[in-house]
Design a protein around this motif. Sequence first.
Motif, PDB file in Angstrom:
ATOM      1  N   ARG A  15       0.857  -1.178   0.000  1.00 15.52           N
ATOM      2  CA  ARG A  15       0.000   0.000   0.000  1.00 15.52           C
ATOM      3  C   ARG A  15       0.893   1.227   0.000  1.00 15.52           C
ATOM      4  NH1 ARG A  15      -2.948  -0.715   4.423  1.00 15.52           N
ATOM      5  NH2 ARG A  15      -4.673  -1.728   3.326  1.00 15.52           N
ATOM      6  N   PRO A  16       0.996   1.934  -1.126  1.00 12.30           N
ATOM      7  CA  PRO A  16       1.872   3.105  -1.200  1.00 12.30           C
ATOM      8  C   PRO A  16       1.232   4.318  -0.539  1.00 12.30           C
ATOM      9  CG  PRO A  16       0.742   2.833  -3.271  1.00 12.30           C
ATOM     10  CD  PRO A  16       0.335   1.663  -2.413  1.00 12.30           C
ATOM     11  N   ARG A  17       2.046   5.312  -0.259  1.00 13.51           N
ATOM     12  CA  ARG A  17       1.544   6.557   0.335  1.00 13.51           C
ATOM     13  C   ARG A  17       1.136   7.527  -0.774  1.00 13.51           C
ATOM     14  NH1 ARG A  17       6.196   8.611   4.141  1.00 13.51           N
ATOM     15  NH2 ARG A  17       7.312   8.277   2.176  1.00 13.51           N
ATOM     16  N   VAL A  18       0.195   7.091  -1.589  1.00 16.49           N
ATOM     17  CA  VAL A  18      -0.283   7.881  -2.720  1.00 16.49           C
ATOM     18  C   VAL A  18      -1.802   7.962  -2.625  1.00 16.49           C
ATOM     19  CG1 VAL A  18      -0.466   8.033  -5.235  1.00 16.49           C
ATOM     20  CG2 VAL A  18       1.644   7.193  -4.174  1.00 16.49           C
ATOM     21  N   PRO A  19      -2.369   9.148  -2.512  1.00 14.58           N
ATOM     22  CA  PRO A  19      -3.824   9.282  -2.402  1.00 14.58           C
ATOM     23  C   PRO A  19      -4.533   8.633  -3.583  1.00 14.58           C
ATOM     24  CG  PRO A  19      -2.745  11.372  -1.922  1.00 14.58           C
ATOM     25  CD  PRO A  19      -1.678  10.457  -2.451  1.00 14.58           C
ATOM     26  N   ARG A 120       1.478   3.126 -21.633  1.00 19.82           N
ATOM     27  CA  ARG A 120       2.792   3.618 -21.228  1.00 19.82           C
ATOM     28  C   ARG A 120       2.717   4.341 -19.888  1.00 19.82           C
ATOM     29  NH1 ARG A 120       3.701   6.052 -25.457  1.00 19.82           N
ATOM     30  NH2 ARG A 120       3.361   8.252 -24.951  1.00 19.82           N
ATOM     31  N   ARG A 121       1.674   5.133 -19.707  1.00 21.33           N
ATOM     32  CA  ARG A 121       1.540   5.875 -18.453  1.00 21.33           C
ATOM     33  C   ARG A 121       1.316   4.947 -17.265  1.00 21.33           C
ATOM     34  NH1 ARG A 121      -2.226  11.090 -20.262  1.00 21.33           N
ATOM     35  NH2 ARG A 121      -0.527  12.309 -21.186  1.00 21.33           N
ATOM     36  N   VAL A 122       0.548   3.882 -17.454  1.00 17.82           N
ATOM     37  CA  VAL A 122       0.318   2.945 -16.353  1.00 17.82           C
ATOM     38  C   VAL A 122       1.623   2.243 -15.985  1.00 17.82           C
ATOM     39  CG1 VAL A 122      -0.905   0.859 -15.633  1.00 17.82           C
ATOM     40  CG2 VAL A 122      -2.122   2.637 -16.898  1.00 17.82           C
ATOM     41  N   GLY A 123       2.430   1.888 -16.988  1.00 20.37           N
ATOM     42  CA  GLY A 123       3.730   1.299 -16.691  1.00 20.37           C
ATOM     43  C   GLY A 123       4.623   2.258 -15.928  1.00 20.37           C
ATOM     44  N   GLN A 124       4.618   3.533 -16.320  1.00 17.94           N
ATOM     45  CA  GLN A 124       5.412   4.542 -15.605  1.00 17.94           C
ATOM     46  C   GLN A 124       4.903   4.726 -14.179  1.00 17.94           C
ATOM     47  OE1 GLN A 124       4.718   7.736 -18.374  1.00 17.94           O
ATOM     48  NE2 GLN A 124       6.678   7.435 -19.425  1.00 17.94           N
ATOM     49  N   LEU A 125       3.600   4.635 -13.995  1.00 21.04           N
ATOM     50  CA  LEU A 125       3.034   4.743 -12.649  1.00 21.04           C
ATOM     51  C   LEU A 125       3.554   3.621 -11.762  1.00 21.04           C
ATOM     52  CD1 LEU A 125       1.006   5.818 -10.519  1.00 21.04           C
ATOM     53  CD2 LEU A 125      -0.724   4.344 -11.592  1.00 21.04           C
ATOM     54  N   HIS A 126       3.562   2.400 -12.257  1.00 17.20           N
ATOM     55  CA  HIS A 126       4.053   1.281 -11.455  1.00 17.20           C
ATOM     56  C   HIS A 126       5.516   1.473 -11.077  1.00 17.20           C
ATOM     57  CE1 HIS A 126       0.842  -1.703 -11.105  1.00 17.20           C
ATOM     58  NE2 HIS A 126       0.400  -1.253 -12.275  1.00 17.20           N
ATOM     59  N   GLU A 137       5.715  12.035  -7.971  1.00 19.19           N
ATOM     60  CA  GLU A 137       5.712  11.564  -9.357  1.00 19.19           C
ATOM     61  C   GLU A 137       4.557  10.599  -9.584  1.00 19.19           C
ATOM     62  OE1 GLU A 137       8.311   8.907 -12.537  1.00 19.19           O
ATOM     63  OE2 GLU A 137       9.289   9.665 -10.721  1.00 19.19           O
ATOM     64  N   ALA A 138       4.368   9.659  -8.657  1.00 17.83           N
ATOM     65  CA  ALA A 138       3.284   8.696  -8.808  1.00 17.83           C
ATOM     66  C   ALA A 138       1.933   9.396  -8.820  1.00 17.83           C
ATOM     67  CB  ALA A 138       3.336   7.668  -7.679  1.00 17.83           C
ATOM     68  N   MET A 187      -0.142  16.513  -4.779  1.00 18.70           N
ATOM     69  CA  MET A 187      -0.934  17.207  -5.793  1.00 18.70           C
ATOM     70  C   MET A 187      -2.341  17.507  -5.286  1.00 18.70           C
ATOM     71  SD  MET A 187       1.012  17.914  -8.235  1.00 18.70           S
ATOM     72  CE  MET A 187      -0.331  18.655  -9.147  1.00 18.70           C
ATOM     73  N   ALA A 188      -2.876  16.625  -4.451  1.00 21.13           N
ATOM     74  CA  ALA A 188      -4.221  16.868  -3.922  1.00 21.13           C
ATOM     75  C   ALA A 188      -4.240  18.131  -3.065  1.00 21.13           C
ATOM     76  CB  ALA A 188      -4.688  15.668  -3.110  1.00 21.13           C
ATOM     77  N   GLU A 189      -3.189  18.331  -2.259  1.00 22.77           N
ATOM     78  CA  GLU A 189      -3.119  19.542  -1.440  1.00 22.77           C
ATOM     79  C   GLU A 189      -2.921  20.771  -2.308  1.00 22.77           C
ATOM     80  OE1 GLU A 189      -0.606  21.483   2.298  1.00 22.77           O
ATOM     81  OE2 GLU A 189       0.052  19.605   1.379  1.00 22.77           O
ATOM     82  N   ALA A 190      -2.062  20.657  -3.331  1.00 21.74           N
ATOM     83  CA  ALA A 190      -1.854  21.784  -4.247  1.00 21.74           C
ATOM     84  C   ALA A 190      -3.153  22.154  -4.950  1.00 21.74           C
ATOM     85  CB  ALA A 190      -0.780  21.422  -5.270  1.00 21.74           C
ATOM     86  N   ALA A 191      -3.913  21.157  -5.364  1.00 22.77           N
ATOM     87  CA  ALA A 191      -5.191  21.416  -6.034  1.00 22.77           C
ATOM     88  C   ALA A 191      -6.154  22.135  -5.106  1.00 22.77           C
ATOM     89  CB  ALA A 191      -5.784  20.096  -6.521  1.00 22.77           C
ATOM     90  N   ARG A 192      -6.155  21.727  -3.830  1.00 26.95           N
ATOM     91  CA  ARG A 192      -7.052  22.385  -2.869  1.00 26.95           C
ATOM     92  C   ARG A 192      -6.619  23.824  -2.620  1.00 26.95           C
ATOM     93  NH1 ARG A 192      -6.454  23.287   2.330  1.00 26.95           N
ATOM     94  NH2 ARG A 192      -4.640  21.879   2.485  1.00 26.95           N
ATOM     95  N   LEU A 193      -5.329  24.053  -2.482  1.00 27.27           N
ATOM     96  CA  LEU A 193      -4.839  25.394  -2.187  1.00 27.27           C
ATOM     97  C   LEU A 193      -5.003  26.339  -3.377  1.00 27.27           C
ATOM     98  CD1 LEU A 193      -1.554  24.494  -0.266  1.00 27.27           C
ATOM     99  CD2 LEU A 193      -3.652  25.443   0.707  1.00 27.27           C
ATOM    100  N   LEU A 194      -4.878  25.797  -4.587  1.00 19.69           N
ATOM    101  CA  LEU A 194      -4.928  26.639  -5.777  1.00 19.69           C
ATOM    102  C   LEU A 194      -6.275  26.581  -6.485  1.00 19.69           C
ATOM    103  CD1 LEU A 194      -1.373  25.871  -7.215  1.00 19.69           C
ATOM    104  CD2 LEU A 194      -2.098  27.826  -5.825  1.00 19.69           C
ATOM    105  N   HIS A 195      -7.204  25.811  -5.929  1.00 18.82           N
ATOM    106  CA  HIS A 195      -8.573  25.737  -6.470  1.00 18.82           C
ATOM    107  C   HIS A 195      -8.551  25.327  -7.941  1.00 18.82           C
ATOM    108  CE1 HIS A 195      -9.740  27.743  -2.764  1.00 18.82           C
ATOM    109  NE2 HIS A 195      -8.881  28.707  -3.033  1.00 18.82           N
ATOM    110  N   ALA A 196      -7.828  24.251  -8.231  1.00 14.02           N
ATOM    111  CA  ALA A 196      -7.729  23.756  -9.601  1.00 14.02           C
ATOM    112  C   ALA A 196      -7.697  22.235  -9.582  1.00 14.02           C
ATOM    113  CB  ALA A 196      -6.472  24.295 -10.280  1.00 14.02           C
ATOM    114  N   HIS A 197      -8.149  21.620 -10.660  1.00 14.13           N
ATOM    115  CA  HIS A 197      -8.110  20.168 -10.763  1.00 14.13           C
ATOM    116  C   HIS A 197      -6.656  19.717 -10.884  1.00 14.13           C
ATOM    117  CE1 HIS A 197      -8.664  16.108 -12.358  1.00 14.13           C
ATOM    118  NE2 HIS A 197      -9.875  16.168 -11.867  1.00 14.13           N
TER     119      HIS A 197
END
Length: 273
Positions: A15-19, A120-126, A137-138, A187-197
């Motif tokens: 279980r990674p530390r990725v939301p 390709r993106r899913v492989g990079q995610l892993h 990055e993840a 990124m989730a915190e950045a999105a909340r602070l900057l009000h962007a997806h």
Amino acid sequence: MAARQSATQEVTAWRPRVPGVTEVFHARFTEYAYPMHVHDAWTLLIVDDGAVRYDLDRHEHGTPGDTVSLLPPHVPHNGSPATADGFRKRVVYLDGTLLGEDLIGAAVDGPDLRDPLLRRRVGQLHSALARPGDELEAESRLTLIGERLRGLLRPPLVTETERAPDPALARSLRELLDERVADGLAMAEAARLLHAHPAHLVRAFSGAYGIAPHQYLMSRRVGRARRLLLDGVPPGETAAATGFYDQAHLTRHFRKLVGVPPGRYRDSVRSLT
């Protein structure tokens, strides 16, 4: 797809530390067949060797190597090797924050997505998920995967305004990253602070600066590490002071950006006195 037993012992789960990610599961099976079962999470599956055949909602499907399979939560499915040599797969289980329940019907109708960019993106995610310390990055890669999946399952009506560059937003994200070089920024915190997806944040930053947010942050950390090493600080202490997970994490990124490991870089410092 989770199993309690297998014909081989090549199974790794964490279980990674990725939301948004509830589990990562890598496995190599030869003869084992999953019975019908369900998950409470989205199953994002790629097969690296061999192929899997499975039934979803009473329809048979398959997963050749260039396919990304997305199995929705709460829908029964099974799974078994499609060839005598079995299969090797990598799976990410995702909670409902990345993909909404409104996409379940589309995923049931077409769970196997033949999309080279997505594959390709899913492989990079892993790859990122397997490296402690590379959670940003993840998370960034997962954000773009979610956007791609939503576009494939439900093609969006994108306006020219939504496609337009957003330099102000990119600058705001860069300022946040500059403030959090050592501590890091999800990124989730950045999105909340900057009000962007989150996906818009990643695209705006990459479009404005030609580098992804996680690459920018690692560059800043390596820059700080260079200064500390020039001052004679040992690599282990440098790693802790600049936000790296451990010395190995520092070494991997330092070597990539500088060309030599941090210990060798420190030993090469010339005295000008």
